[in-house]
Design an enzyme around this catalytic site. Structure first.
Site, PDB file in Angstrom:
ATOM      1  N   ASN A 164       1.107  -1.587  -0.246  1.00 39.85           N
ATOM      2  CA  ASN A 164      -0.085  -0.218  -0.280  1.00 39.85           C
ATOM      3  C   ASN A 164       0.783   0.659  -0.043  1.00 39.85           C
ATOM      4  O   ASN A 164       2.036   1.737   0.866  1.00 39.85           O
ATOM      5  CB  ASN A 164      -0.500  -0.060   1.109  1.00 39.85           C
ATOM      6  CG  ASN A 164      -1.888   0.957   1.445  1.00 39.85           C
ATOM      7  OD1 ASN A 164      -1.726   1.607   0.089  1.00 39.85           O
ATOM      8  ND2 ASN A 164      -2.630   1.485   2.787  1.00 39.85           N
ATOM      9  N   LYS A 195      -0.370   4.265  -0.434  1.00 34.33           N
ATOM     10  CA  LYS A 195      -0.909   5.025   0.122  1.00 34.33           C
ATOM     11  C   LYS A 195      -0.631   6.327  -0.673  1.00 34.33           C
ATOM     12  O   LYS A 195      -0.426   6.407  -2.334  1.00 34.33           O
ATOM     13  CB  LYS A 195      -0.350   5.491   1.889  1.00 34.33           C
ATOM     14  CG  LYS A 195      -0.452   4.393   2.735  1.00 34.33           C
ATOM     15  CD  LYS A 195      -0.015   4.415   3.876  1.00 34.33           C
ATOM     16  CE  LYS A 195       0.002   3.394   4.987  1.00 34.33           C
ATOM     17  NZ  LYS A 195      -0.069   3.292   6.263  1.00 34.33           N
ATOM     18  N   HIS A 198      -9.494   0.835   5.756  1.00 36.44           N
ATOM     19  CA  HIS A 198      -8.344   0.949   5.989  1.00 36.44           C
ATOM     20  C   HIS A 198      -8.220   1.882   6.924  1.00 36.44           C
ATOM     21  O   HIS A 198      -9.064   2.304   7.218  1.00 36.44           O
ATOM     22  CB  HIS A 198      -6.660   1.901   5.002  1.00 36.44           C
ATOM     23  CG  HIS A 198      -5.813   1.647   5.680  1.00 36.44           C
ATOM     24  ND1 HIS A 198      -5.187   2.687   6.590  1.00 36.44           N
ATOM     25  CD2 HIS A 198      -4.726   0.537   5.391  1.00 36.44           C
ATOM     26  CE1 HIS A 198      -3.906   2.469   6.775  1.00 36.44           C
ATOM     27  NE2 HIS A 198      -3.025   1.235   6.042  1.00 36.44           N
ATOM     28  N   GLU A 231      -7.111   4.346   8.405  1.00 33.42           N
ATOM     29  CA  GLU A 231      -6.454   5.381   7.896  1.00 33.42           C
ATOM     30  C   GLU A 231      -7.451   6.378   7.298  1.00 33.42           C
ATOM     31  O   GLU A 231      -8.568   7.591   7.752  1.00 33.42           O
ATOM     32  CB  GLU A 231      -5.321   6.406   6.512  1.00 33.42           C
ATOM     33  CG  GLU A 231      -4.556   5.642   7.615  1.00 33.42           C
ATOM     34  CD  GLU A 231      -3.169   5.591   6.765  1.00 33.42           C
ATOM     35  OE1 GLU A 231      -2.187   5.183   7.473  1.00 33.42           O
ATOM     36  OE2 GLU A 231      -3.478   5.302   5.775  1.00 33.42           O
ATOM     37  N   GLU A 285      -4.773  -4.991  10.696  1.00 39.83           N
ATOM     38  CA  GLU A 285      -3.583  -4.090  11.266  1.00 39.83           C
ATOM     39  C   GLU A 285      -4.393  -3.466  12.739  1.00 39.83           C
ATOM     40  O   GLU A 285      -5.089  -2.554  12.525  1.00 39.83           O
ATOM     41  CB  GLU A 285      -3.815  -2.870   9.719  1.00 39.83           C
ATOM     42  CG  GLU A 285      -3.762  -3.560   8.552  1.00 39.83           C
ATOM     43  CD  GLU A 285      -3.146  -2.445   7.246  1.00 39.83           C
ATOM     44  OE1 GLU A 285      -1.873  -2.359   7.251  1.00 39.83           O
ATOM     45  OE2 GLU A 285      -3.824  -2.026   7.471  1.00 39.83           O
ATOM     46  N   GLY A 309       3.346   2.582  10.977  1.00 37.32           N
ATOM     47  CA  GLY A 309       4.113   3.628  10.954  1.00 37.32           C
ATOM     48  C   GLY A 309       4.466   3.720  12.106  1.00 37.32           C
ATOM     49  O   GLY A 309       5.158   5.373  11.911  1.00 37.32           O
ATOM     50  N   SER A 358       3.839  -1.459  10.331  1.00 36.89           N
ATOM     51  CA  SER A 358       5.239  -1.914  10.857  1.00 36.89           C
ATOM     52  C   SER A 358       5.576  -3.543  10.613  1.00 36.89           C
ATOM     53  O   SER A 358       6.825  -2.815  10.979  1.00 36.89           O
ATOM     54  CB  SER A 358       5.541  -1.725  11.775  1.00 36.89           C
ATOM     55  OG  SER A 358       5.470   0.326  12.245  1.00 36.89           O
TER      56      SER A 358
END
Length: 246
Positions: free
Chosen positions: A10, A12, A94, A96, A164, A170, A210
């Site tokens: 991904n 992003k 996701h 985000e 996730e 991240g 990560s």
């Protein structure tokens, strides 16, 4: 039947024409394990470029769709448009999208159904925040997110789940192999109850958060970890090592 190992990248909202060409060139020239399914997901602007350059064994995914098809929806991309452009995969749910853009479980589920109805395959993301992990409600959160999809979708053969933990995305923090396996196993048990035994046996459950070439091999040994959804590391040459870590 054994579940085929799956690695998604991904990107992003990262990349330029130059950098994405370089990523694709590196993947094209690398020797990748033939028993691993690889899907990369650049920003929408670069989907067609990526698809035109990448070798045919690697597929391309969008990072989002709108759930209402074609129409007066300025700024959105429909599932039908992706299918028309031979983009076969999409990442949905996701964290985000959920946290920054306020997408509810129900909205994500509606998108998943729209994608599947249009003939796309879906990487469906789920995961808990650090606060939810510390409260001990990880499974409650994850099954709520997945349960919204199960209410609308009965056939999960074109869904890959990506677990996730939000606190690991991240941040450099990674769920331990035990934490990852425990949650993946619980998701598989939930699938058996809420969807079907066939879905539990065949649905691939990826770990994301990560993932790097340093931790992927150990995570890949877990019986219910069927691959990875990789963020930042998918932009680097070491993405090849993650793909080959199964």
């Amino acid at each position: 039947m054994a579940r085929k190992f799956f690695v998604g990248g991904n990107f992003k909202s990262n990349g330029t024409l130059e950098s994405i060409k370089a990523i694709v060139e590196n993947l094209n020239k690398s020797e990748l394990k033939s028993d691993v399914e690889v899907v990369i997901s650049p920003p929408a602007l670069y989907l067609l470029l990526t698809a035109s350059l990448v070798k045919p064994t690697i597929k391309v995914a969008a990072q989002n769709i709108f759930d209402r098809g074609n129409g007066a929806y300025t700024g959105e991309i429909s599932a039908q448009q992706l299918k028309d452009a031979s983009i076969d995969w999409v990442i949905l749910g996701h964290s985000e999208r959920r946290s920054i853009f306020g997408e509810s479980d129900e909205f994500v589920a509606s998108k998943v159904k729209a994608a599947l109805d249009a003939g796309l395959k879906v990487i469906l993301c789920c995961g808990e925040s650090l606060e939810e992990r510390e409260k001990g409600i990880t499974l409650e959160v994850v099954t709520r997110q997945l349960g919204a999809v199960a209410e609308k979708v009965k056939d999960w053969k074109n869904i890959v789940i990506a677990y996730e933990p939000v606190w690991a995305i991240g941040t450099g923090k990674v769920a331990t192999t035990e934490q990852a396996q425990e949650t993946h196993q619980a998701i598989r048990e939930w699938l058996k109850t809420a969807v079907s035994k066939e879905a539990a046996d065949n649905t691939r459950i990826l770990y994301g958060g990560s993932v790097t070439e340093k931790n992927s091999a150990e995570l890949a040994k877990q019986p219910d970890v069927d691959g990875f959804l990789v963020g930042g590391a998918s932009l680097k040459p070491a993405f090849v090592d993650i793909i080959n870590s199964s």
